[in-house]
Write a protein that holds these residues in place. Sequence first.
Motif, PDB file in Angstrom:
ATOM      1  N   TYR A 157       0.826  -1.184  -0.011  1.00  0.00           N
ATOM      2  CA  TYR A 157       0.042   0.040   0.104  1.00  0.00           C
ATOM      3  C   TYR A 157       0.900   1.323   0.015  1.00  0.00           C
ATOM      4  O   TYR A 157       1.969   1.116   0.336  1.00  0.00           O
ATOM      5  N   GLY A 158       0.506   2.408  -0.457  1.00  0.00           N
ATOM      6  CA  GLY A 158       0.990   3.605  -0.256  1.00  0.00           C
ATOM      7  C   GLY A 158       0.418   4.648  -0.993  1.00  0.00           C
ATOM      8  O   GLY A 158      -0.917   4.734  -1.472  1.00  0.00           O
ATOM      9  N   ILE A 159       1.027   6.061  -0.722  1.00  0.00           N
ATOM     10  CA  ILE A 159       0.692   7.354  -1.188  1.00  0.00           C
ATOM     11  C   ILE A 159       1.487   7.374  -2.326  1.00  0.00           C
ATOM     12  O   ILE A 159       2.579   7.413  -2.542  1.00  0.00           O
ATOM     13  N   LEU A 160       0.618   7.318  -3.590  1.00  0.00           N
ATOM     14  CA  LEU A 160       1.109   7.158  -4.892  1.00  0.00           C
ATOM     15  C   LEU A 160       0.776   8.293  -5.748  1.00  0.00           C
ATOM     16  O   LEU A 160       1.398   8.345  -6.869  1.00  0.00           O
ATOM     17  N   ASN A 161       0.232   9.413  -5.020  1.00  0.00           N
ATOM     18  CA  ASN A 161      -0.165  10.678  -5.861  1.00  0.00           C
ATOM     19  C   ASN A 161       0.254  11.873  -5.101  1.00  0.00           C
ATOM     20  O   ASN A 161      -0.610  12.103  -3.921  1.00  0.00           O
ATOM     21  N   GLY A 162       1.163  12.724  -5.237  1.00  0.00           N
ATOM     22  CA  GLY A 162       1.753  13.839  -4.503  1.00  0.00           C
ATOM     23  C   GLY A 162       0.592  14.994  -4.740  1.00  0.00           C
ATOM     24  O   GLY A 162       0.640  15.799  -3.555  1.00  0.00           O
ATOM     25  N   THR A 163       0.109  15.123  -5.773  1.00  0.00           N
ATOM     26  CA  THR A 163      -0.813  16.196  -5.638  1.00  0.00           C
ATOM     27  C   THR A 163      -2.052  16.172  -4.621  1.00  0.00           C
ATOM     28  O   THR A 163      -2.512  17.107  -3.899  1.00  0.00           O
ATOM     29  N   CYS A 164      -2.744  14.778  -4.606  1.00  0.00           N
ATOM     30  CA  CYS A 164      -3.676  14.477  -3.617  1.00  0.00           C
ATOM     31  C   CYS A 164      -3.094  14.641  -2.241  1.00  0.00           C
ATOM     32  O   CYS A 164      -3.562  15.186  -1.178  1.00  0.00           O
ATOM     33  N   ASN A 165      -2.016  14.071  -2.067  1.00  0.00           N
ATOM     34  CA  ASN A 165      -1.333  14.119  -0.769  1.00  0.00           C
ATOM     35  C   ASN A 165      -1.139  15.783  -0.271  1.00  0.00           C
ATOM     36  O   ASN A 165      -1.167  16.128   0.957  1.00  0.00           O
ATOM     37  N   TYR A 166      -0.605  16.401  -1.282  1.00  0.00           N
ATOM     38  CA  TYR A 166      -0.459  17.811  -0.955  1.00  0.00           C
ATOM     39  C   TYR A 166      -1.769  18.557  -0.427  1.00  0.00           C
ATOM     40  O   TYR A 166      -1.804  19.367   0.474  1.00  0.00           O
ATOM     41  N   ILE A 167      -2.860  18.204  -1.315  1.00  0.00           N
ATOM     42  CA  ILE A 167      -4.162  18.917  -1.148  1.00  0.00           C
ATOM     43  C   ILE A 167      -4.581  18.494   0.381  1.00  0.00           C
ATOM     44  O   ILE A 167      -5.162  19.249   1.018  1.00  0.00           O
ATOM     45  N   LEU A 168      -4.619  17.305   0.617  1.00  0.00           N
ATOM     46  CA  LEU A 168      -5.106  16.813   1.853  1.00  0.00           C
ATOM     47  C   LEU A 168      -4.251  17.259   2.919  1.00  0.00           C
ATOM     48  O   LEU A 168      -4.833  17.715   4.098  1.00  0.00           O
ATOM     49  N   THR A 169      -2.959  17.359   2.886  1.00  0.00           N
ATOM     50  CA  THR A 169      -2.030  17.799   3.818  1.00  0.00           C
ATOM     51  C   THR A 169      -2.416  19.588   4.229  1.00  0.00           C
ATOM     52  O   THR A 169      -2.676  19.871   5.241  1.00  0.00           O
ATOM     53  N   THR A 170      -2.923  20.263   2.925  1.00  0.00           N
ATOM     54  CA  THR A 170      -2.941  21.685   3.259  1.00  0.00           C
ATOM     55  C   THR A 170      -4.444  21.742   3.683  1.00  0.00           C
ATOM     56  O   THR A 170      -4.745  22.718   4.603  1.00  0.00           O
ATOM     57  N   MET A 171      -5.446  20.920   3.267  1.00  0.00           N
ATOM     58  CA  MET A 171      -6.566  21.045   3.959  1.00  0.00           C
ATOM     59  C   MET A 171      -6.618  20.882   5.630  1.00  0.00           C
ATOM     60  O   MET A 171      -7.206  21.553   6.459  1.00  0.00           O
ATOM     61  N   ARG A 172      -5.786  20.353   5.940  1.00  0.00           N
ATOM     62  CA  ARG A 172      -5.681  19.825   7.231  1.00  0.00           C
ATOM     63  C   ARG A 172      -4.945  20.832   8.204  1.00  0.00           C
ATOM     64  O   ARG A 172      -5.204  21.180   9.018  1.00  0.00           O
ATOM     65  N   GLU A 173      -3.785  21.570   7.526  1.00  0.00           N
ATOM     66  CA  GLU A 173      -3.012  22.441   8.115  1.00  0.00           C
ATOM     67  C   GLU A 173      -3.727  23.903   8.097  1.00  0.00           C
ATOM     68  O   GLU A 173      -3.540  24.539   9.145  1.00  0.00           O
ATOM     69  N   THR A 174      -4.664  24.047   7.108  1.00  0.00           N
ATOM     70  CA  THR A 174      -5.170  25.624   7.069  1.00  0.00           C
ATOM     71  C   THR A 174      -6.696  25.354   7.476  1.00  0.00           C
ATOM     72  O   THR A 174      -7.263  26.413   7.728  1.00  0.00           O
ATOM     73  N   GLY A 175      -7.247  24.207   7.442  1.00  0.00           N
ATOM     74  CA  GLY A 175      -8.796  24.306   7.599  1.00  0.00           C
ATOM     75  C   GLY A 175      -9.640  24.580   6.454  1.00  0.00           C
ATOM     76  O   GLY A 175     -11.007  24.780   6.463  1.00  0.00           O
ATOM     77  N   ARG A 176      -9.052  24.775   5.223  1.00  0.00           N
ATOM     78  CA  ARG A 176      -9.602  25.208   4.124  1.00  0.00           C
ATOM     79  C   ARG A 176     -10.422  23.883   3.411  1.00  0.00           C
ATOM     80  O   ARG A 176      -9.572  22.921   3.416  1.00  0.00           O
ATOM     81  N   ASP A 177     -11.244  24.336   2.542  1.00  0.00           N
ATOM     82  CA  ASP A 177     -11.919  22.909   2.008  1.00  0.00           C
ATOM     83  C   ASP A 177     -11.238  22.608   0.427  1.00  0.00           C
ATOM     84  O   ASP A 177     -10.362  23.526   0.150  1.00  0.00           O
TER      85      ASP A 177
END
Length: 430
Positions: A157-177
């Motif tokens: 298993y793994g994180i295979l797409n950096g774009t999605c990981n960046y978006i989810l990380t930023t959503m968590r860090e900023t609270g934005r949708d």
Amino acid sequence: MKPPLRIGIAGLGTVGAGVVKLLAEHGRLLSLRGGRPLKLVAVSARSKAKKRDIDLRGVRWEKDPLALAEASDLDVVIELIGGSGGIARQLVRKALASGKHVVTANKALLAMHGTELAELSEKKGRILAFEAAVAGGIPIIKALREGLVGNKVSRLYGILNGTCNYILTTMRETGRDFDVVLAEAQAAGYAEADPSFDVDGIDAAHKLAVLTGAAFGCQVNFEGVHVEGIRRVTSMDIQFAEELGYRIKLLGLARETRYGIEQRVHPCMVPLEAPIAHIEGVFNAVVVEGDFVGTTMFQGRGAGQGPTASAVVADLVDVARGRDMPAFVVPAAQLAAKKVAPIGRHVGAYYMRLMVQDRPGVIAAISGVLAKERISVESMLQRGRSQSGEVPVVLTTHETEEAAMQRAVARIAKLRAVAAEPCLIRIETF
């Protein structure tokens, strides 16, 4: 020293330009490591007039990339055009048929035609190498082909797409949708103008199909991947995940079950104590579980000019050294045509978020639906009333079969008090 390995490159975008730079900057080092010089002889791209920050003096320009496949002064063709068919597929097939080795970064091509191309490469006695096709600079294909070859893989298993990981990380860090963060990612160059392949999970599914073939010795089967993207994940879900001790990641997962090979790409609730929960931003990570080695984890940059060019050149060094191994670890003729495990047979725990009207009997009605499907609730969270009169209700379940959970979700969605389609995220235990 042996004569040079004569190279042709089709595609001079970000990765192609990176390969040219790397070959120029590390030429002497690569000659020592490959046992022979690596010589760039010819290139082909859409526009010769386009300005590129690379030195192509002394390198032949081919208007037609297919000319590289037939050129008598080339030993290996690097395909960096992209796409699952069209000119990319024609070039790879023609190059192999003409007796040339092929290095490619094209995960879509391999996901759709990997078995066929592996058979052709072995028939012609040529190398088909694709380290750059999965997880950028992480040497996961080499790990499966070589370092872990003594193991029977039980799960990957793994994180295979950096774009999605960046978006989810930023959503968590900023609270934005999602929509806001996606627009920011596009402006910053982390997401394409049309982000569908990334955010809808297709890119990760291509990579997972390739990894599954190499890990389990089976035919590459992209159609057998269950795919969901991250568009429906909200900042509210990310906040609830943290409260419950999880982090949301888009994962690709593969394992062998009694029903066949299970391949899934979708958002997951990952326990905070799991190392992969802390892979953030544009980084990728792949975890392989083997019967003798146990759990191994590989992480690094999954895209970008430098990491991907590094992986391409690593394959070139293998070609120069004559390291000829089956593309998918076992001979192509012996790749198993394994059954696809239906997603409905998956067994696991679930997170479900509902937006409901705050009135008596709602929780009882939801619990009644779950009870009829024999779904056991592990925890439940309920928040105060919003201005609209709707409140979020979040519950997690004990392990249950996917088919039962989907039936329950469909019935809950029809309850009069439920104001929006339920959000369902699978919980993974690592």
